[in-house]
Design a protein around this motif. Structure first.
Motif, PDB file in Angstrom:
ATOM      1  N   ILE A   6       0.857  -1.190   0.000  1.00 53.59           N
ATOM      2  CA  ILE A   6       0.000   0.000   0.000  1.00 53.59           C
ATOM      3  C   ILE A   6       0.890   1.236   0.000  1.00 53.59           C
ATOM      4  N   LEU A   7       0.788   2.002  -1.053  1.00 53.79           N
ATOM      5  CA  LEU A   7       1.559   3.227  -1.167  1.00 53.79           C
ATOM      6  C   LEU A   7       0.599   4.409  -1.257  1.00 53.79           C
ATOM      7  N   THR A   8       0.916   5.478  -0.599  1.00 55.60           N
ATOM      8  CA  THR A   8       0.116   6.699  -0.673  1.00 55.60           C
ATOM      9  C   THR A   8       1.049   7.891  -0.656  1.00 55.60           C
ATOM     10  N   ARG A 156     -11.249  13.099  -6.771  1.00 51.36           N
ATOM     11  CA  ARG A 156     -12.155  12.120  -6.183  1.00 51.36           C
ATOM     12  C   ARG A 156     -11.385  11.047  -5.407  1.00 51.36           C
ATOM     13  N   PRO A 157     -12.069  10.319  -4.553  1.00 47.89           N
ATOM     14  CA  PRO A 157     -11.410   9.201  -3.856  1.00 47.89           C
ATOM     15  C   PRO A 157     -10.883   8.167  -4.838  1.00 47.89           C
ATOM     16  N   THR A 158      -9.761   7.585  -4.517  1.00 47.14           N
ATOM     17  CA  THR A 158      -9.162   6.558  -5.372  1.00 47.14           C
ATOM     18  C   THR A 158      -8.410   5.550  -4.508  1.00 47.14           C
ATOM     19  N   ASP A 159      -8.316   4.333  -5.019  1.00 43.37           N
ATOM     20  CA  ASP A 159      -7.513   3.320  -4.337  1.00 43.37           C
ATOM     21  C   ASP A 159      -6.236   3.024  -5.104  1.00 43.37           C
ATOM     22  N   LEU A 164      -3.655  10.300  -2.641  1.00 41.65           N
ATOM     23  CA  LEU A 164      -3.188  11.398  -1.782  1.00 41.65           C
ATOM     24  C   LEU A 164      -3.932  11.395  -0.447  1.00 41.65           C
ATOM     25  N   GLU A 165      -3.171  11.437   0.631  1.00 45.43           N
ATOM     26  CA  GLU A 165      -3.775  11.532   1.960  1.00 45.43           C
ATOM     27  C   GLU A 165      -4.176  12.986   2.236  1.00 45.43           C
ATOM     28  N   ILE A 166      -5.385  13.194   2.707  1.00 51.58           N
ATOM     29  CA  ILE A 166      -5.882  14.520   3.052  1.00 51.58           C
ATOM     30  C   ILE A 166      -6.467  14.479   4.462  1.00 51.58           C
ATOM     31  N   ASP A 167      -6.043  15.380   5.324  1.00 51.66           N
ATOM     32  CA  ASP A 167      -6.593  15.450   6.671  1.00 51.66           C
ATOM     33  C   ASP A 167      -8.091  15.721   6.615  1.00 51.66           C
ATOM     34  N   GLU A 187     -14.904   7.399   3.930  1.00 51.35           N
ATOM     35  CA  GLU A 187     -14.533   6.539   5.040  1.00 51.35           C
ATOM     36  C   GLU A 187     -13.153   6.951   5.559  1.00 51.35           C
ATOM     37  N   THR A 188     -12.880   6.605   6.787  1.00 53.07           N
ATOM     38  CA  THR A 188     -11.568   6.867   7.357  1.00 53.07           C
ATOM     39  C   THR A 188     -10.494   6.144   6.545  1.00 53.07           C
ATOM     40  N   GLY A 189      -9.412   6.856   6.213  1.00 55.16           N
ATOM     41  CA  GLY A 189      -8.343   6.273   5.428  1.00 55.16           C
ATOM     42  C   GLY A 189      -8.517   6.456   3.928  1.00 55.16           C
ATOM     43  N   THR A 190      -9.559   7.177   3.525  1.00 52.70           N
ATOM     44  CA  THR A 190      -9.776   7.429   2.101  1.00 52.70           C
ATOM     45  C   THR A 190      -8.626   8.250   1.529  1.00 52.70           C
ATOM     46  N   THR A 191      -8.167   7.882   0.351  1.00 54.93           N
ATOM     47  CA  THR A 191      -7.161   8.679  -0.359  1.00 54.93           C
ATOM     48  C   THR A 191      -7.782   9.219  -1.646  1.00 54.93           C
ATOM     49  N   PHE A 192      -7.163  10.278  -2.184  1.00 53.26           N
ATOM     50  CA  PHE A 192      -7.770  11.027  -3.275  1.00 53.26           C
ATOM     51  C   PHE A 192      -6.803  11.166  -4.452  1.00 53.26           C
TER      52      PHE A 192
END
Length: 326
Positions: A6-8, A156-159, A164-167, A187-192
């Motif tokens: 898992i990379l972000t 938009r959210p992406t897996d 990108l992590e956003i507070d 959801e918690t942990g969503t990346t964009f």
């Protein structure tokens, strides 16, 4: 089996560093570095076209302030409720350092400032615009990292691995995601989607394409600027479609306002390119309306302190030709 990797892309925890009493903001730093890069590239290209060293720096004194004002005006106009809505403080519209610069307002008023600077120095505007255009793409590529520091203008959210992590504090207050909901549900942990990175890479690729096309087809008379507009808007259109940030003028006939802006500007630039190619094939032979005074003038050059008008410019002083140049 190996566990999934898992990379972000993390976002900065803070986009402001305090050096004593002076705050150093990542957003402002990116904008400044972008301007410096554009001037440096533009200066080298201008001299290669036959211009004098220092001309671009002189024009920048006009173009940069105009461009910043225009960029801010465009942003405030398209996001006016953030500053003039109920409970908002209109004075914050002046807080440029907090982010919020619209590129098309910056290009439009920046061009006005550059034009005024050209008139004051006897420089032809179109060759200067062609000299500056590729550097503007590099400036935009650098400036987009300011959005990363501010955790803004993401997609938009992406897996995808480069999500990108956003507070949570930087999530939009309202959006149309999922489609039709009118609210943001993450959801918690969503990346964009890191749209700032997409645009940065697109701009750098467009820079290379513009330079190649200019050299391959000897583009001049504003056509390099036209290719810049077409290349940038082509990328901005699909990148803009990914974004979910709050924009007051978001939906116009089902598309975001900035998508429509990109479509209109792409068409306008394409039309100009075709017309200019038919009227003025090739490049300008001179970049000055009036030949600059030589450092060591001779009697043949008109004497000390005098500037000579080039014959080709005298022939272009008719109203019809001047309108083509400007």
């Amino acid at each position: 089996m190996l566990p999934d990797l898992i990379l972000t892309i993390p976002s900065p925890s803070d986009g402001v560093w305090n050096i004593g009493p002076v705050p150093l903001r990542g957003y402002a730093l990116c904008i400044i570095l972008g301007i410096v890069a554009a001037i440096w590239i533009g200066e080298r290209r201008w001299v290669a076209k036959g211009g004098q060293p220092g001309d671009v720096q002189d024009i920048a004194i006009w173009a940069v302030p105009f461009g910043i004002v225009g960029a801010r005006l465009y942003h405030v106009a398209t996001d006016w409720e953030r500053y003039f809505g109920d409970g908002e403080n209109p004075v914050t519209a002046l807080y440029v350092w907090r982010g919020g610069l619209g590129i098309w307002g910056g290009v439009a008023l920046g061009a006005v400032g550059a034009y005024l600077g050209c008139r004051s120095k006897g420089i032809k505007f179109l060759p200067l615009a062609d000299a500056l255009a590729p550097g503007v793409l590099v400036a935009q590529a650098i400036g987009r990292w300011g959005n990363w520091f501010n955790q803004e203008l993401y997609g938009r959210p992406t897996d995808l691995p480069w999500g990108l992590e956003i507070d949570r504090s930087h999530w939009p207050s309202s959006c149309d995601y999922p489609e039709g909901s009118g609210t943001c549900i993450f959801e918690t942990g969503t990346t964009f989607h890191p749209t700032f990175l997409y645009e940065c890479l697109w701009n750098l690729a467009a820079f290379a394409v513009v330079i190649w096309l200019e050299r391959r087809y000897r583009l001049g008379y504003g056509r390099v600027m036209a290719v810049y507009v077409m290349a940038y808007t082509l990328g901005r259109g699909w990148i803009e479609y990914l974004r979910i940030d709050d924009v007051q003028l978001e939906n116009v006939l089902g598309l975001r306002f900035n998508v429509w802006t990109s479509i209109v500007l792409f068409i306008a630039a394409a039309i100009y390119f075709v017309i200019s190619s038919r009227r003025h094939p090739g490049q300008e032979e001179s970049v000055y309306r009036v030949a600059p005074v030589a450092e060591d003038p001779t009697p043949e050059a008109g004497g000390a302190g005098e500037a000579s008008v080039e014959p080709e410019d005298e022939a272009q002083d008719t109203p019809a030709e001047v309108s083509k140049e400007d």
